[in-house]
Design a protein around this motif. Structure first.
Motif, mmCIF file in Angstrom:
data_model
loop_
_atom_site.group_PDB
_atom_site.id
_atom_site.type_symbol
_atom_site.label_atom_id
_atom_site.label_comp_id
_atom_site.label_asym_id
_atom_site.label_seq_id
_atom_site.Cartn_x
_atom_site.Cartn_y
_atom_site.Cartn_z
ATOM 1 N N LEU A 80 0.810 -1.215 0.000
ATOM 2 C CA LEU A 80 0.000 0.000 0.000
ATOM 3 C C LEU A 80 0.852 1.277 0.000
ATOM 4 N N CYS A 85 -3.776 6.663 1.763
ATOM 5 C CA CYS A 85 -4.518 5.983 2.826
ATOM 6 C C CYS A 85 -4.863 6.945 3.962
ATOM 7 N N VAL A 125 -8.893 4.054 1.204
ATOM 8 C CA VAL A 125 -7.748 3.923 0.314
ATOM 9 C C VAL A 125 -8.100 4.431 -1.084
ATOM 10 N N THR A 148 -4.046 -6.070 -4.987
ATOM 11 C CA THR A 148 -3.828 -5.316 -3.755
ATOM 12 C C THR A 148 -5.057 -5.375 -2.856
#
Length: 214
Positions: A142, A147, A160, A175
């Motif tokens: 990530l 985020c 996100v 992901t």
């Protein structure tokens, strides 16, 4: 494509985007091409005027009313002031003005696609505890995502945003699957989080958590 006679002098035709596609035509094809626009109008007239009631008329007018999924085309002949009055709720376009309608349709379609794309790339995940956030921060998948960490009604939520230039379709799916090992998909909207939630960490929530809690 649907057609109905409003009266003996006017035909209403509902043309959806699928109807255009079947004819191999898009709004972009018609943009700026007045001859193509006129040809398109008369091709529709050819289809719906089965009994040749309109084609034999010297004065045929076209009115266009934009719709989200296409357009309504009013084909009229020998309009009287009374007929015009009955149709005063529609917007009249000359052939030259059809360019503007096409631009509106293209813009609306583009905005719709962009909105759907943004929604697909902005997702909310629910965390069982802050420990799950710490666990997520221990991985790098990530690091390129935006985020935000929120707290709402005692529950942690990770919002996100996946930059489409970085996360293609397959990367996004991969992901997301990795995130779901430590969190769950949430029905809580981004609007609810922003209005009622408490923003704990903005944009770099993964890096901040990693720096302070790993």
């Amino acid at each position: 494509m649907e057609m109905e006679h409003i009266n003996e002098n006017t035909i209403r035709v509902i043309i959806e985007n699928e109807d255009l596609a079947e004819r191999g035509i898009t709004f972009l094809d018609l943009l700026g091409n007045h001859r193509e626009i006129e040809s398109f109008f008369y091709s529709i007239l050819e289809e719906v005027d089965i009994e040749d009631e309109f084609k034999s008329s010297e004065a045929v007018t076209f009115q266009v009313l934009p719709k989200n999924d296409g357009l309504e085309l009013f084909i009229s002949k020998n309009l009287t002031p009374e007929d015009i009055s009955k149709m005063n709720n529609s917007t009249e376009f000359e052939v030259n003005d059809f360019d503007q309608l096409i631009r509106q349709q293209i813009l609306a379609n583009s905005e719709s696609l962009e909105e759907n794309s943004n929604k697909n790339n902005l997702r909310v995940f629910q965390l069982s505890s802050f420990e799950d956030m710490i666990e997520l921060a221990s991985y790098q998948f990530l690091d390129d995502a935006w985020c935000d960490l929120y707290l709402l009604n005692g529950t942690y939520y990770l919002q996100v945003y996946f930059d489409p230039e970085i996360y293609g379709e397959y990367a996004l799916a991969d992901t997301t699957a990795e995130i779901l090992e430590y969190a769950s998909a949430s029905s809580v909207s981004t609007e609810m989080l922003e209005e009622y939630g408490k923003l704990l960490m903005q944009r770099d929530a993964i890096e901040i958590t990693r720096a302070h809690f790993s």
